[in-house]
Design a protein around this motif. Structure first.
Motif, PDB file in Angstrom:
ATOM      1  N   LYS A  28      17.160   8.250 -26.020  1.00  0.00           N
ATOM      2  CA  LYS A  28      16.496   8.910 -27.147  1.00  0.00           C
ATOM      3  C   LYS A  28      16.670  10.426 -27.032  1.00  0.00           C
ATOM      4  O   LYS A  28      16.678  10.978 -25.937  1.00  0.00           O
ATOM      5  N   LEU A  29      16.791  11.063 -28.193  1.00  0.00           N
ATOM      6  CA  LEU A  29      16.936  12.513 -28.246  1.00  0.00           C
ATOM      7  C   LEU A  29      15.662  13.128 -28.822  1.00  0.00           C
ATOM      8  O   LEU A  29      15.221  12.747 -29.915  1.00  0.00           O
ATOM      9  N   ILE A  92      24.239  16.329 -23.910  1.00  0.00           N
ATOM     10  CA  ILE A  92      23.468  15.379 -24.705  1.00  0.00           C
ATOM     11  C   ILE A  92      24.166  14.028 -24.767  1.00  0.00           C
ATOM     12  O   ILE A  92      23.564  12.972 -24.522  1.00  0.00           O
ATOM     13  N   GLU A  93      25.451  14.040 -25.086  1.00  0.00           N
ATOM     14  CA  GLU A  93      26.189  12.798 -25.282  1.00  0.00           C
ATOM     15  C   GLU A  93      26.277  11.991 -23.994  1.00  0.00           C
ATOM     16  O   GLU A  93      26.090  10.769 -24.004  1.00  0.00           O
ATOM     17  N   LEU A  96      22.787  10.408 -23.349  1.00  0.00           N
ATOM     18  CA  LEU A  96      22.451   9.319 -24.268  1.00  0.00           C
ATOM     19  C   LEU A  96      23.296   8.080 -23.993  1.00  0.00           C
ATOM     20  O   LEU A  96      22.798   6.957 -24.054  1.00  0.00           O
ATOM     21  N   ASN A 101      16.815   9.531 -21.694  1.00  0.00           N
ATOM     22  CA  ASN A 101      16.130  10.244 -22.763  1.00  0.00           C
ATOM     23  C   ASN A 101      16.259  11.749 -22.534  1.00  0.00           C
ATOM     24  O   ASN A 101      16.047  12.235 -21.423  1.00  0.00           O
ATOM     25  N   VAL A 102      16.619  12.470 -23.600  1.00  0.00           N
ATOM     26  CA  VAL A 102      16.962  13.887 -23.488  1.00  0.00           C
ATOM     27  C   VAL A 102      16.007  14.741 -24.316  1.00  0.00           C
ATOM     28  O   VAL A 102      15.715  14.416 -25.474  1.00  0.00           O
ATOM     29  N   ILE A 104      15.733  18.607 -25.810  1.00  0.00           N
ATOM     30  CA  ILE A 104      16.325  19.917 -26.062  1.00  0.00           C
ATOM     31  C   ILE A 104      15.173  20.825 -26.480  1.00  0.00           C
ATOM     32  O   ILE A 104      14.457  20.522 -27.433  1.00  0.00           O
ATOM     33  N   VAL A 117      20.808  21.018 -31.691  1.00  0.00           N
ATOM     34  CA  VAL A 117      20.689  19.644 -32.210  1.00  0.00           C
ATOM     35  C   VAL A 117      21.497  19.498 -33.494  1.00  0.00           C
ATOM     36  O   VAL A 117      22.168  18.483 -33.707  1.00  0.00           O
ATOM     37  N   TYR A 120      25.065  19.146 -32.620  1.00  0.00           N
ATOM     38  CA  TYR A 120      25.313  17.805 -32.081  1.00  0.00           C
ATOM     39  C   TYR A 120      25.424  16.784 -33.222  1.00  0.00           C
ATOM     40  O   TYR A 120      26.333  15.946 -33.233  1.00  0.00           O
TER      41      TYR A 120
END
Length: 235
Positions: A28-29, A92-93, A96, A101-102, A104, A117, A120
């Motif tokens: 999850k971002l 991020i990539e 994920l 879970n990330v 920012i 974001v 991205y």
């Protein structure tokens, strides 16, 4: 959020953290502010493993339990945030894809972290800046990248798609981003309400004909960024 006290960077009516992406078989971002590190209960509640901090106000290292990188970018319109687009995308990539879970975050979770974001989303889902902003504001309504960051994101749109089709109206940003008077944007593309996001199509082949014109336009805009004076849209 119950039990969270001393939210130093969260204004009334806002949240310190918002879930942006949650896809099957991926992590999850989240997008948030510095309160997420000051009050680590937020990290634990959301099972966050990886943190991208783009912040100069306070440097909080959360410890070996988390994978964290720090990007030293100031929130002003002359900061070249685009130079960290690729690094933040890879962070991020990779997280994920590993089902991590990330988070920012910047100080307020409004400008710097929102810009990363947006970049991205634009690269991963072939969004225009307009589409990415519409989607992100559904998740965190108070995001507001500064004018310099918006211009760099428009440049990024041109790099990804070969043209610019975004229309940034007052419902997306309070800043009047000046454009070349001869620039004629393509018809607005509305973000689909039904996801998955990856079904959003990129620009049409016809739109790519204007590549040289838009590239030259953005070059002129970028050169004048130091003297750019943002102004609010009239209500």
């Amino acid at each position: 959020m119950k039990g969270l006290n001393l939210l130093k960077y969260t204004l009334p009516g806002e949240q310190p953290i918002n879930l942006i992406l949650s896809e099957k078989e991926r992590g999850k971002l989240f997008l948030g502010n510095l309160d997420c590190l000051i009050n680590q209960q937020i990290l634990e509640t959301n099972n966050i493993n990886c943190i991208l901090s783009i912040c100069t106000e306070e440097k909080i290292i959360v410890g070996p339990k988390y994978q964290q990188i720090y990007l030293d970018i100031h929130d002003n319109m002359n900061s070249q945030i685009s130079k960290v687009f690729e690094r933040s995308y890879l962070f991020i990539e990779n997280a994920l894809k590993s089902q991590q879970n990330v988070l920012i975050h910047c100080a307020a979770g409004i400008s710097r972290s929102a810009t990363l974001v947006l970049a991205y989303l634009m690269k991963t889902y072939q969004y225009t800046l307009e589409q990415a902003l519409r989607f992100l504001k559904q998740k965190r309504p108070y995001v507001r990248p500064n004018p310099g960051f918006l211009l760099q994101l428009l440049d990024y749109e041109n790099m990804l798609h070969g043209c610019i089709t975004s229309i940034l109206g007052p419902e997306l940003t309070p800043f009047d981003i000046q454009r070349d008077p001869q620039y004629k944007p393509q018809p607005k593309v509305e973000l689909r309400k039904s996801l998955p996001l990856k079904q959003v199509s990129g620009p049409s082949p016809v739109a790519r004909v204007e590549r040289k014109t838009h590239t030259e336009k953005l070059t002129r805009v970028s050169q004048s960024i130091s003297t750019f004076q943002p102004k609010a849209f009239k209500s």
